[in-house]
Design an enzyme around this catalytic site. Structure first.
Site, short mmCIF file in Angstrom:
data_model
loop_
_atom_site.label_atom_id
_atom_site.label_comp_id
_atom_site.label_asym_id
_atom_site.label_seq_id
_atom_site.Cartn_x
_atom_site.Cartn_y
_atom_site.Cartn_z
N ASP A 181 30.02 15.07 -5.80
CA ASP A 181 30.49 13.91 -5.03
C ASP A 181 31.29 12.94 -5.89
O ASP A 181 31.29 13.01 -7.13
CB ASP A 181 29.26 13.20 -4.43
CG ASP A 181 29.56 12.52 -3.12
OD1 ASP A 181 30.74 12.25 -2.84
OD2 ASP A 181 28.60 12.25 -2.36
N MET A 182 31.96 11.98 -5.25
CA MET A 182 32.75 10.97 -5.95
C MET A 182 32.95 9.84 -4.95
O MET A 182 33.71 9.98 -4.01
CB MET A 182 34.10 11.61 -6.31
CG MET A 182 34.93 10.86 -7.30
SD MET A 182 36.18 9.87 -6.45
CE MET A 182 37.23 9.46 -7.80
N ASP A 231 32.22 12.18 6.06
CA ASP A 231 30.89 11.59 6.26
C ASP A 231 30.65 11.30 7.74
O ASP A 231 29.55 10.91 8.12
CB ASP A 231 30.76 10.29 5.47
CG ASP A 231 30.32 10.55 4.03
OD1 ASP A 231 29.95 11.70 3.72
OD2 ASP A 231 30.34 9.61 3.21
C1 GLA Z 1 28.45 10.37 -0.09
C2 GLA Z 1 28.47 11.72 0.57
C3 GLA Z 1 27.27 11.86 1.45
C4 GLA Z 1 26.02 11.69 0.63
C5 GLA Z 1 26.04 10.36 -0.08
C6 GLA Z 1 24.89 10.22 -1.07
O1 GLA Z 1 28.67 9.35 0.81
O2 GLA Z 1 29.64 11.92 1.27
O3 GLA Z 1 27.27 13.11 2.09
O4 GLA Z 1 25.92 12.74 -0.29
O5 GLA Z 1 27.24 10.18 -0.81
O6 GLA Z 1 24.91 9.03 -1.73
#
Ligand code: GLA
Length: 729
Positions: free
Chosen positions: A480-481, A550
């Protein structure tokens, strides 16, 4: 042979399966763009570009030929400072402070196959894919600066791949201010519309299409990531082009950082289209004997509309961009605990979710954010990549063993590029984040960004991540980022190199990912950046799938997945069923529709399975079972867009398996309307004389399905949907 050099005419003819791209060298000095489009043969003649003398406001670079002005000349790689007043591909400053450069044709060579840009991702095409590479070299004699224009041409994959390399053979440093990967000038041709994919967090890759007009179009990211806001892609379309017919000229950049793509028509009706590294946060000091390579740009032309373009990208990305082991490997049905628990979990809860997921047929459990450091919220812990034993007293190994004993795989979330100010890592290395001394360090989600260009930081991350992966039986990683870059300065670079920080960040990230994916080829890596904030070809080279957004609402997902599909095949998209009311938009949609939207790509579940009602449980189990039957077609078939989400009849797309034997049609209604006569949906890409049978035993000829269309069953409620499976008999 995909590349033909015509010596007498001083022309280079590049041919893919359906496309020709032709370059002519004018006056022995200037490579100009003569043609890009449907495959053709020119008779043996010169002067393919009919330059004419124009006014004194467009000065001439040669006394001997007044028809030449850079203002009208469709150069293959334009600079700035003489008579080209459009946005340049190249801008430099030499040691005298001048930005002038006069790159003149020097030589060419043709290589078998292709090489990738040093330290960067690219398409793994070889001579076996009918791929050869033309390198055209230009030279500025005063600076002794060489510019190599690379054109890899693949007949089989119907693509031309361009990149640029600058070599400093002089004895003084040169500063590169802008070095794009590819430019195409359309001479006397401005009948275009501009298409790009724009968005925001939870609204990625919406479609914009507008007439090119007479002002410039800039599609870019300055965020240090390819971004939710714009995808590194630009297409020019004819006004009549639609999903199924008409010309499309497109460029996609294999890069994950800030980029720019431009399209503009000049006063002579010459259209320029180009793509490459963003200029605002870029500069590069090129020392004598040094060289600089741009990322690669993929040039795809389709005469068969936007589905034609997408088909070319899809196959190329699946088979020659994503890591080879995954190009044909089916992806597991996963479950992720993020929307089920957020940070509020313990060992018992996770085990219960694993039990439940297993009994519903799921194949991979992903433990998301919160398993490491002191991370009970997003306020702390990033950088401390060791298991939080208060939360998980048995450690990760016991959880992965637990899943493995049930025959399930076990995956883990990381956000390697970030550092929380409240972390042990930050306390020991406060200068490891990007920052400018004396200036405020802007936080996003309470976190700062590591200076990924630094070797010691890459080594720290490699060491800590590799240890966790190898010691705990990890089968999958979500990388992730969650914020964009600000204050892009590096404590490790001298002042004159500070503007190299952002590009060095991406090179460092690529180097780290390269080490990890090569060390762990059996681990399935999925990239993520707050959903699809870095859904780009650069990331796909290392990680064969991306968490699309998301936003898990099934109606919003129609727009997001539709837009994403212009470039990226379904097998690269993560799509999850989540609970209702949806956490992002509060919408309530049927479980069947949430399933159908997610089954259009790599199916996953991201909700508290314990809360499912018995009838929902039954439906989920059926979805998983059904998906396993159709996933080969979904993940490796040909995806075709039929009806856009903006239509008032609903959204539809279909997939045909590679052998043509299975056809899956997805139809999503939006809001129900009174007195609705329904919709006949015309399918595509079927065999006219073949018979296809639905699961209910209804038979249709391919011609019937394509020309008369299939009558869609009435829908029962708002946001209802149907998935129709047809099999050739
Ligand atoms: C990001 C990702 C989510 C989740 C959160 C966790 O927003 O896109 O799917 O993994 O981080 O903090």
């Amino acid at each position: 042979m995909s590349i033909v050099y015509k010596e007498k005419e001083e022309q280079f003819h590049l041919h893919t399966r359906n496309t020709s791209y032709i370059i002519e060298v004018l006056e022995g000095r200037y490579p100009v763009h003569a043609y890009w489009g449907r495959k053709l043969r020119f008779t043996d003649r010169t002067g393919l570009v009919d330059l004419r003398e124009v006014c004194s406001f467009s000065p001439n670079p040669l006394d001997s030929n007044k028809t030449l002005s850079f203002d009208t000349m469709p150069r293959e790689y334009p600079d700035y400072g003489r008579s080209d007043y459009q946005s340049p591909a190249l801008s430099i400053t030499d040691s005298s402070g001048s930005h002038l450069i006069d790159p003149v044709y020097d030589s060419f060579r043709i290589e078998e196959g292709r090489s990738l840009p040093q330290g960067m991702p690219g398409c793994r095409l070889t001579a076996d894919d009918g791929c050869d590479t033309l390198v055209l070299t230009l030279r500025d004699s005063i600076l002794d600066l060489y510019i190599d224009l690379y054109y890899s041409v693949s007949e089989e994959y119907d693509v031309i791949i361009r990149r640029t390399e600058i070599r400093n053979c002089g004895n003084k440093p040169v500063t590169l201010n802008k070095v794009l990967s590819s430019t195409v000038d359309f001479y006397g041709d401005s009948d275009f519309e501009v298409m790009n994919l724009y968005g925001a967090w939870t609204r990625e890759r919406q479609v914009s299409r507008i007439p090119i007009g007479r002002s410039g179009h800039l599609v870019d990211s300055k965020r240090g990531a390819s971004s939710h806001e714009q995808n590194p892609f630009l297409a020019l379309l004819r006004p009549e082009t639609d999903e199924f017919s008409g010309d499309v000229y497109s460029m996609s950049l294999v890069y994950s950082g800030s980029f720019m793509a431009e399209a503009a028509v000049n006063s002579y009706g010459k259209t320029r289209m180009q793509i490459g590294l963003q200029e605002i946060d870029f500069q590069w000091q090129l020392e004598p004997s040094g060289s600089f390579t741009t990322p690669e740009a993929l040039l795809v032309f389709s005469p068969d509309g936007l589905n034609g373009m997408s088909g070319i990208y899809h196959r190329l990305f699946r088979e020659r961009l994503c890591p080879a082991p995954w190009s044909k490997r089916e992806r597991p049905v996963l479950m992720n605990n993020w929307e089920a628990t957020y940070f509020d979990f313990n060992e018992e809860k996770i085990k219960a979710l694993i039990d439940e997921g297993h009994s519903l047929g799921m194949e991979l459990f992903v433990l998301d954010d919160g398993w490491f450091g002191r991370r009970d919220s997003d306020a702390s812990g990033l950088g401390d990549w060791f298991t939080n034993l208060q939360k998980l007293p048995g450690g990760l190994k016991s959880l992965s063993d637990y899943a493995h004993r049930k025959g399930m795989q076990f995956g883990l979330w990381f956000e390697p590029e970030m550092i929380s100010p409240d972390s042990d890592l930050y306390r020991s290395h406060p200068d490891w984040c990007l920052h400018v001394p004396g200036r405020y360090r802007s936080e996003g989600r309470n976190q700062l960004v590591l200076d990924m260009g630094r070797q010691e930081i890459q080594d720290y991350l490699y060491g800590s991540i590799a240890a966790i992966l190898s010691e705990n039986g990890i089968d999958y990683v979500k990388w992730d980022m969650n914020r964009n870059i600000t204050e892009a300065g590096s404590a490790a670079l001298p002042s004159e190199r500070q503007k190299e920080t952002s590009h060095r960040y991406i090179l460092g990230l690529y180097s780290l990912m390269d080490r990890l994916v090569n060390e762990f080829p059996e681990i399935l890596f999925e990239s993520c950046s707050g959903g699809g904030g870095r859904f780009d070809p650069g990331m796909l080279y290392y990680m064969p799938q991306t968490w699309t957004s998301d936003n898990t609402d099934s109606y919003e997902r129609l727009f997001i997945q539709w837009g994403t599909s212009y470039l990226y095949p379904p097998v690269t998209m993560g799509a999850h069923v989540s609970e209702v009311p949806n956490h992002q938009v509060k919408r309530i949609t049927p479980i069947e529709t949430r399933g159908n939207a997610a089954m259009s790509a790599n199916l996953g579940y991201e909700l508290d399975l314990m809360k499912l009602l018995p009838e929902e449980r039954e439906k989920v189990a059926k979805q998983v079972e059904f998906y396993k039957k159709i996933r080969r077609t979904i993940q490796f078939g040909d995806f075709i867009r039929l009806l856009p989400p903006s239509s008032d009849r609903g959204t539809a797309w279909m997939t045909v398996s590679d052998d043509g034997a299975e056809v899956l049609v997805f139809y999503f209604g939006h809001l129900l309307r009174p007195n609705d006569l329904g919709c006949r949906l015309k399918l595509r890409s079927l065999d006219t004389d073949r018979l296809y049978m639905t699961e209910d035993g209804e038979k249709y000829y391919g011609s019937e399905l394509m020309y008369a269309g299939i009558s869609l069953p009435p829908l029962d409620c708002d946001f209802d949907s149907r998935l129709i499976r047809l099999q050739a008999i």
